[in-house]
Design a protein around this motif. Structure first.
Motif, PDB file in Angstrom:
ATOM      1  N   PRO A   1      29.688  20.014 -43.621  1.00 25.49           N
ATOM      2  CA  PRO A   1      29.891  20.641 -44.937  1.00 25.49           C
ATOM      3  C   PRO A   1      29.288  22.043 -44.991  1.00 25.49           C
ATOM      4  O   PRO A   1      28.160  22.274 -44.532  1.00 25.49           O
ATOM      5  N   GLY A   2      30.087  22.985 -45.523  1.00 22.27           N
ATOM      6  CA  GLY A   2      29.629  24.362 -45.676  1.00 22.27           C
ATOM      7  C   GLY A   2      29.770  25.227 -44.448  1.00 22.27           C
ATOM      8  O   GLY A   2      29.466  26.427 -44.494  1.00 22.27           O
TER       9      GLY A   2
ATOM     10  N   LYS B   1      30.972  22.829 -49.212  1.00 25.71           N
ATOM     11  CA  LYS B   1      29.839  21.907 -49.178  1.00 25.71           C
ATOM     12  C   LYS B   1      30.208  20.551 -49.783  1.00 25.71           C
ATOM     13  O   LYS B   1      29.637  19.529 -49.423  1.00 25.71           O
TER      14      LYS B   1
END
Length: 314
Positions: free
Chosen positions: A13-14, A42
């Motif tokens: 995520p991100g 995210k």
């Protein structure tokens, strides 16, 4: 948390990750990689593929996918989900200004492919095994053929209800009913219960700003619909066309169109005229039905049977 993984590389995520996936070598033994750009928010959400250049001479699709990537990297925030962007799929065709691979095979008729097959089959296999399992949805950017221009349109099989829903969310000029063809990227994804939209706009070996802009804006509208970005460009007045047909030439000669892309036409209306080089013979080309001009042949000299005007019908 859902995990995206391509070629053994896990996307967290991100993250913004660029992957160069080895695919084959040129006869010179120069290694050819397939660049893949992954941009993950995210927050978990849909995984969407944006691809161009499945046909190597369809440059406008490559530019459109690249521009989507540029906007994300320039600050267009992903609120949730993941984008997988492959601006240029058919690198071999791109190098030779060709729709197909060196052996003449069409990648978009080679799915699901084979690990030990032709070049096209091997690339299809990589997409089928590494990309399709990762995604929920996709947009595959195409253009018309050489000297054939398409007005911006989404092609989707109306039997695919989710695909039709996404096509309407894309919000471009036309949504055209287009049955899935065996061994295509779209059909392979559908068999895996994924949904890929086909965008058509412009002409091969040409940059068409109208189609590029509409491809980018439509992608943003779709991503907004999926809750992945906040920005939502204003939608076009989209027409849903239940079927379409090419009007073909009844004679050879010089083709002179009297309609433009996007024009509404009526049954019996003269769309063009075909003449001999000396002006002694002039043959009218008439619309077989009411509809809209969604594709147009730009060749001035045509032969009998050639596609001239693509008319979409409500």
């Amino acid at each position: 948390m859902r995990e995206v993984q391509i070629n053994g590389i896990k996307i967290r995520p991100g993250q913004a990750v660029n992957i160069e996936l080895p695919i084959a070598k040129l006869p010179t033994h120069t290694l050819i990689d397939l660049p893949i750009f992954i941009r993950a928010a995210k927050e978990e959400g849909p995984v969407v593929l944006v691809s161009g250049g499945v046909h190597g001479d369809e440059i406008n699709g490559i530019v459109t996918a690249r521009r989507v990537l540029e906007e994300i990297d320039a600050g267009l925030e992903l609120i949730k989900g993941t984008l997988i962007i492959i601006p240029l799929v058919n690198i071999y065709g791109f190098l030779s200004n060709s729709r197909t691979f060196p052996d003449g095979r069409d990648l978009n008729r080679s799915f699901p492919g084979s690990k030990k097959g032709s070049l096209a089959g091997r690339i299809a296999y990589i997409l089928n095994e590494e990309i399709i399992p990762q995604i929920d949805y996709g947009i595959d950017f195409h253009t018309g053929g050489r000297m054939l221009t398409n007005h911006p349109q989404i092609r989707v099989d109306f039997k695919d209800k989710k695909g039709l829903e996404l096509a309407k969310a894309f919000g471009t000029h036309y949504v055209v009913n287009s049955k899935m063809i065996d061994k295509t990227f779209r059909k392979a994804a559908y068999l895996a219960k994924k949904h890929i939209l086909v965008f058509e706009g412009g002409e091969s070996m040409r940059i068409d700003e109208l189609s590029t802009e509409e491809g980018v804006n439509g992608t943003k509208r779709l991503l907004n619909y999926l809750g992945m970005i906040a920005e939502k460009p204003e939608a076009k007045d989209t027409l849903i066309l239940s079927n379409s047909d090419w009007v073909r030439s009844r004679a050879s000669g010089i083709f002179n169109s009297s309609v433009k892309l996007g024009d509404q036409v009526k049954k019996g209306q003269i769309l063009a005229r075909i003449s001999d080089p000396y002006g002694q013979v002039k043959i009218p080309v008439k619309a077989p039905s009411n509809g809209y001009v969604i594709g147009l042949n730009n060749l001035p000299v045509i032969n009998v049977g050639e596609a001239l005007v693509h008319v979409g019908k409500l």
